[in-house]
Design an enzyme around this catalytic site. Sequence first.
Site, mmCIF file in Angstrom:
data_model
loop_
_atom_site.group_PDB
_atom_site.id
_atom_site.type_symbol
_atom_site.label_atom_id
_atom_site.label_comp_id
_atom_site.label_asym_id
_atom_site.label_seq_id
_atom_site.Cartn_x
_atom_site.Cartn_y
_atom_site.Cartn_z
ATOM 1 N N ARG A 13 -32.150 -10.188 26.305
ATOM 2 C CA ARG A 13 -33.475 -10.725 26.634
ATOM 3 C C ARG A 13 -33.319 -11.998 27.457
ATOM 4 O O ARG A 13 -33.498 -12.004 28.659
ATOM 5 C CB ARG A 13 -34.274 -10.986 25.348
ATOM 6 C CG ARG A 13 -35.796 -11.164 25.594
ATOM 7 C CD ARG A 13 -36.209 -12.533 26.061
ATOM 8 N NE ARG A 13 -35.848 -13.610 25.162
ATOM 9 C CZ ARG A 13 -36.036 -14.899 25.453
ATOM 10 N NH1 ARG A 13 -36.547 -15.271 26.631
ATOM 11 N NH2 ARG A 13 -35.660 -15.836 24.592
ATOM 12 N N ASP A 14 -32.905 -13.070 26.839
ATOM 13 C CA ASP A 14 -32.814 -14.349 27.544
ATOM 14 C C ASP A 14 -31.730 -14.308 28.618
ATOM 15 O O ASP A 14 -31.803 -15.023 29.612
ATOM 16 C CB ASP A 14 -32.516 -15.471 26.545
ATOM 17 C CG ASP A 14 -32.836 -16.844 27.093
ATOM 18 O OD1 ASP A 14 -33.221 -16.941 28.268
ATOM 19 O OD2 ASP A 14 -32.710 -17.826 26.350
ATOM 20 N N HIS A 204 -31.786 -22.437 19.179
ATOM 21 C CA HIS A 204 -31.606 -21.657 20.403
ATOM 22 C C HIS A 204 -31.179 -22.660 21.475
ATOM 23 O O HIS A 204 -31.998 -23.434 21.966
ATOM 24 C CB HIS A 204 -32.927 -20.968 20.770
ATOM 25 C CG HIS A 204 -32.871 -20.200 22.046
ATOM 26 N ND1 HIS A 204 -32.763 -18.826 22.082
ATOM 27 C CD2 HIS A 204 -32.903 -20.600 23.356
ATOM 28 C CE1 HIS A 204 -32.742 -18.415 23.329
ATOM 29 N NE2 HIS A 204 -32.824 -19.478 24.132
ATOM 30 N N HIS A 206 -29.254 -23.891 25.061
ATOM 31 C CA HIS A 206 -28.700 -23.652 26.389
ATOM 32 C C HIS A 206 -27.644 -24.726 26.664
ATOM 33 O O HIS A 206 -27.610 -25.761 26.011
ATOM 34 C CB HIS A 206 -29.807 -23.674 27.432
ATOM 35 C CG HIS A 206 -30.671 -22.451 27.408
ATOM 36 N ND1 HIS A 206 -30.703 -21.528 28.424
ATOM 37 C CD2 HIS A 206 -31.520 -21.982 26.451
ATOM 38 C CE1 HIS A 206 -31.535 -20.549 28.114
ATOM 39 N NE2 HIS A 206 -32.052 -20.794 26.919
ATOM 40 N N CYS A 237 -34.252 -19.603 31.939
ATOM 41 C CA CYS A 237 -35.695 -19.342 31.853
ATOM 42 C C CYS A 237 -36.305 -19.357 33.243
ATOM 43 O O CYS A 237 -36.170 -20.350 33.971
ATOM 44 C CB CYS A 237 -36.369 -20.394 30.969
ATOM 45 S SG CYS A 237 -38.163 -20.221 30.872
ATOM 46 N N ASN A 246 -27.313 -19.730 28.235
ATOM 47 C CA ASN A 246 -27.290 -20.022 26.807
ATOM 48 C C ASN A 246 -25.890 -20.456 26.377
ATOM 49 O O ASN A 246 -24.898 -20.215 27.072
ATOM 50 C CB ASN A 246 -27.657 -18.773 26.009
ATOM 51 C CG ASN A 246 -29.091 -18.351 26.202
ATOM 52 O OD1 ASN A 246 -29.984 -18.790 25.501
ATOM 53 N ND2 ASN A 246 -29.327 -17.472 27.180
#
Length: 312
Positions: A13-14, A204, A206, A237, A246
């Site tokens: 996803r990310d 979460h 980065h 993002c 990430n």
Amino acid sequence: MGDAVVITEVALRDGLQIEPVSVPTAEKVRLARGLVAAGLRHLEVGAFVHPERVPNMADTAEVVAGLAGVPATPHTLVLNERGAHRAVAAGAPAVRLVVSASDGHSRANGGAPTAEVCGRIAAAAAVLRDAGIPFEGCVATAFHCPFDGPTPVERVVRVAEHYAALGVRRLHLADTIGRASPGDVARAVAAVCGVVPVDRVGLHLHDTYGMAAASAWTAYGLGVRRFDAALGGLGGCPFAPGATGNVATDDLVHLFHREGVDTGVDPERLAALRDDLAAAVGRPLDSALARVPARPADRPVPAAAGAIDSAP
């Protein structure tokens, strides 16, 4: 050995959402099944968002369907009530809701300031609750915003209180642009633990400025046991200028294993999957382990025959 941690793999996803290439659905499913086989039992596999804004997430329902029956929990991201209805229709096993703590990023990512998005998330939570789908909460830009600068911890706490009132199972604090220091993380974790118990808090992170691993270790010392990561450090993002990848799953697993903390993840299988993911996106990945000579992970290297110890 220290208390085990749970790593949620977010590369699908990310990681993929910002890539210029479109990875076929079948390859996403194959990678996800490989990650499960490597020991990752929590995967963020897509997002029910507008396909024109994030085209690489347009096949999320198909990815969820392709993972039916896997011994893991595929999570999907939802930003509003419409996304929640799509998650229900797709049979999503678990959902993560997102609210940005800063108004600037909230407008860029969700089209409205934080307070308004909180209302949308409440409507989404009601849809999920009625359908019996468990949901978690994520606070984006919990430390820094690309538009508003440092995020006051009071704003993070207000979003955490809103989530707590909705009955979220867990709360994740996101360093969306990768600027947080270990001190920033410690202050935010301490503040939200007045609202949500530490065993329900996750991070979460980065790694834009190379501090994600240090921040994760700091949070572990405070009692946090849940961390998001993306294989090879993939990610970013599309609505946060300057955000890079990430924290890398392979690097994070390496850190915890070296410190005697169990992750349940097989590093050698992970390394092979990193090569597969790099092939899927058509470029090398950025984790530290991707740049070192290949050898069995976390095992001592035997001394060469006849080597002389040069230590004083």
